[in-house]
Design a protein around this motif. Structure first.
Motif, PDB file in Angstrom:
ATOM      1  N   MET A 164      29.842  93.296 144.512  1.00  0.00           N
ATOM      2  CA  MET A 164      30.364  92.302 143.041  1.00  0.00           C
ATOM      3  C   MET A 164      30.924  93.395 142.131  1.00  0.00           C
ATOM      4  N   ASN A 165      31.225  93.021 140.948  1.00  0.00           N
ATOM      5  CA  ASN A 165      31.335  93.914 140.063  1.00  0.00           C
ATOM      6  C   ASN A 165      30.372  93.507 138.771  1.00  0.00           C
ATOM      7  N   LYS A 166      29.743  94.527 138.077  1.00  0.00           N
ATOM      8  CA  LYS A 166      28.870  94.530 137.011  1.00  0.00           C
ATOM      9  C   LYS A 166      29.611  93.610 135.859  1.00  0.00           C
ATOM     10  N   PRO A 167      29.648  92.833 134.887  1.00  0.00           N
ATOM     11  CA  PRO A 167      30.347  92.464 133.676  1.00  0.00           C
ATOM     12  C   PRO A 167      29.921  93.715 132.836  1.00  0.00           C
ATOM     13  N   SER A 168      31.241  93.726 131.992  1.00  0.00           N
ATOM     14  CA  SER A 168      31.407  94.270 131.508  1.00  0.00           C
ATOM     15  C   SER A 168      30.146  94.325 129.960  1.00  0.00           C
ATOM     16  N   SER A 169      29.881  95.757 129.506  1.00  0.00           N
ATOM     17  CA  SER A 169      28.854  95.048 128.364  1.00  0.00           C
ATOM     18  C   SER A 169      29.612  95.440 126.221  1.00  0.00           C
ATOM     19  N   THR A 170      29.105  95.193 125.611  1.00  0.00           N
ATOM     20  CA  THR A 170      29.659  95.121 124.192  1.00  0.00           C
ATOM     21  C   THR A 170      28.427  96.625 123.974  1.00  0.00           C
ATOM     22  N   TYR A 171      28.126  97.587 123.312  1.00  0.00           N
ATOM     23  CA  TYR A 171      27.302  98.731 122.842  1.00  0.00           C
ATOM     24  C   TYR A 171      28.072  98.650 120.862  1.00  0.00           C
ATOM     25  N   LEU A 172      27.087  98.449 120.091  1.00  0.00           N
ATOM     26  CA  LEU A 172      27.574  98.956 118.494  1.00  0.00           C
ATOM     27  C   LEU A 172      27.136 100.411 118.673  1.00  0.00           C
ATOM     28  N   ILE A 173      28.251 101.719 117.864  1.00  0.00           N
ATOM     29  CA  ILE A 173      27.611 102.877 117.905  1.00  0.00           C
ATOM     30  C   ILE A 173      27.857 102.903 115.947  1.00  0.00           C
ATOM     31  N   SER A 174      26.786 104.077 114.989  1.00  0.00           N
ATOM     32  CA  SER A 174      27.625 104.531 114.223  1.00  0.00           C
ATOM     33  C   SER A 174      27.895 105.536 114.075  1.00  0.00           C
ATOM     34  N   VAL A 175      28.923 105.604 113.086  1.00  0.00           N
ATOM     35  CA  VAL A 175      30.144 106.736 113.377  1.00  0.00           C
ATOM     36  C   VAL A 175      30.627 106.836 111.659  1.00  0.00           C
TER      37      VAL A 175
ATOM     38  N   SER B  11      39.047  86.276 111.264  1.00  0.00           N
ATOM     39  CA  SER B  11      38.057  85.853 111.658  1.00  0.00           C
ATOM     40  C   SER B  11      37.552  85.332 113.081  1.00  0.00           C
ATOM     41  N   ILE B  12      38.838  85.342 113.485  1.00  0.00           N
ATOM     42  CA  ILE B  12      38.573  85.091 115.462  1.00  0.00           C
ATOM     43  C   ILE B  12      37.622  86.390 115.797  1.00  0.00           C
ATOM     44  N   ASN B  13      38.377  87.657 115.685  1.00  0.00           N
ATOM     45  CA  ASN B  13      38.021  88.764 116.477  1.00  0.00           C
ATOM     46  C   ASN B  13      36.753  89.081 115.080  1.00  0.00           C
ATOM     47  N   GLN B  14      35.978  88.903 114.467  1.00  0.00           N
ATOM     48  CA  GLN B  14      34.585  89.321 114.128  1.00  0.00           C
ATOM     49  C   GLN B  14      33.908  88.163 114.567  1.00  0.00           C
ATOM     50  N   TRP B  15      34.330  86.852 114.493  1.00  0.00           N
ATOM     51  CA  TRP B  15      33.405  85.564 115.675  1.00  0.00           C
ATOM     52  C   TRP B  15      32.307  86.768 116.794  1.00  0.00           C
ATOM     53  N   LYS B  16      33.810  87.253 117.200  1.00  0.00           N
ATOM     54  CA  LYS B  16      33.437  87.830 118.988  1.00  0.00           C
ATOM     55  C   LYS B  16      32.638  88.421 118.470  1.00  0.00           C
ATOM     56  N   ILE B  17      32.434  89.643 117.719  1.00  0.00           N
ATOM     57  CA  ILE B  17      31.162  90.327 117.406  1.00  0.00           C
ATOM     58  C   ILE B  17      30.065  89.652 117.052  1.00  0.00           C
ATOM     59  N   MET B  18      30.606  88.856 116.228  1.00  0.00           N
ATOM     60  CA  MET B  18      29.351  88.785 115.291  1.00  0.00           C
ATOM     61  C   MET B  18      28.223  87.608 116.558  1.00  0.00           C
ATOM     62  N   ASN B  19      29.119  86.941 117.267  1.00  0.00           N
ATOM     63  CA  ASN B  19      28.614  85.922 118.005  1.00  0.00           C
ATOM     64  C   ASN B  19      28.794  86.596 119.559  1.00  0.00           C
ATOM     65  N   CYS B  20      27.945  88.018 119.969  1.00  0.00           N
ATOM     66  CA  CYS B  20      28.389  88.657 121.309  1.00  0.00           C
ATOM     67  C   CYS B  20      26.866  87.894 122.211  1.00  0.00           C
ATOM     68  N   GLN B  21      27.076  87.272 123.327  1.00  0.00           N
ATOM     69  CA  GLN B  21      26.755  87.221 124.141  1.00  0.00           C
ATOM     70  C   GLN B  21      26.218  88.232 125.105  1.00  0.00           C
ATOM     71  N   ARG B  22      26.528  89.106 125.044  1.00  0.00           N
ATOM     72  CA  ARG B  22      25.993  89.748 125.791  1.00  0.00           C
ATOM     73  C   ARG B  22      25.247  91.410 124.565  1.00  0.00           C
ATOM     74  N   ASP B  23      24.022  91.698 125.463  1.00  0.00           N
ATOM     75  CA  ASP B  23      23.593  92.495 124.769  1.00  0.00           C
ATOM     76  C   ASP B  23      24.338  93.939 124.403  1.00  0.00           C
ATOM     77  N   ILE B  24      23.425  94.314 122.642  1.00  0.00           N
ATOM     78  CA  ILE B  24      24.483  95.155 122.343  1.00  0.00           C
ATOM     79  C   ILE B  24      22.805  96.435 121.908  1.00  0.00           C
ATOM     80  N   ILE B  25      23.900  97.641 122.763  1.00  0.00           N
ATOM     81  CA  ILE B  25      22.909  98.638 121.772  1.00  0.00           C
ATOM     82  C   ILE B  25      23.546  99.667 121.180  1.00  0.00           C
ATOM     83  N   ILE B  26      21.974  99.746 119.899  1.00  0.00           N
ATOM     84  CA  ILE B  26      21.727  99.765 119.005  1.00  0.00           C
ATOM     85  C   ILE B  26      21.142 101.462 118.846  1.00  0.00           C
TER      86      ILE B  26
END
Length: 179
Positions: free
Chosen positions: A1-12, A149-164
């Protein structure tokens, strides 16, 4: 079973954050130290947060691979810094007293740039970076406010864990877009 992709946040830092979104020769490797990104896998998304003075999430990239390499090998694999948009001097300074480094190869950059800001450039990154910055901002950025606005909404309302900063956030973050 494929593990779902995650979303991470990095500062650059702004100069290197903007380099991901250039039309001509964009940055395709993020260089890091230590154990950065041990959970990253191909297909994961990374939200690029441009540090101050920009202070906002400016776009996303997709992870191709993450590798821990000796510093010399990382320099070679980054095509002598060209893929990371760093000079030899910057690379050597960053990896002073380090035996190994992390390279995160990325693609599919999607810019969420505000219409009131242009990409920052730096003379030490070379004329090709400076020459393409204006074109990249105009050609990559969508002028459709609704889509942005849709793209920013997707980031702000991400249901996956975000790594900070290497820590898994238990709740979705709503403060990563411009205030």
């Amino acid at each position: 079973m494929n593990k779902p992709s995650s979303t991470y946040l990095i500062s650059v830092r702004p100069t290197w954050a903007d380099a991901f979104f250039l039309d001509c020769n964009p940055k395709t490797i993020e260089l890091r130290k230590g154990n950065f990104g041990t959970s990253l896998k191909a297909g994961d998304s990374i939200v690029i947060y441009s540090t101050l003075p920009v202070g906002e999430a400016i776009g996303t990239v997709k992870v191709i691979k993450r590798e821990s390499l000796t510093v010399d090998r990382l320099w070679q694999e980054s095509q002598q810094g060209q893929l990371a948009k760093v000079s030899r001097e910057q690379f050597k300074t960053y990896y002073t007293n380090q035996e190994s480094g992390i390279g995160v190869w990325v693609s599919a950059a999607e810019l969420l740039l505000s219409s009131d800001r242009t990409l920052q450039t730096s003379p030490e990154l070379g004329p090709s970076l400076a020459a393409t910055a204006a074109n990249s901002a105009a050609n990559t950025r969508t002028d459709d406010i609704h889509q942005r606005s849709i793209n920013q909404w997707k980031i702000m309302n991400c249901q996956r864990d975000i790594i900070i900063a290497g820590t898994v956030a238990e709740k979705p973050h709503t403060n990563i877009c411009r205030r």
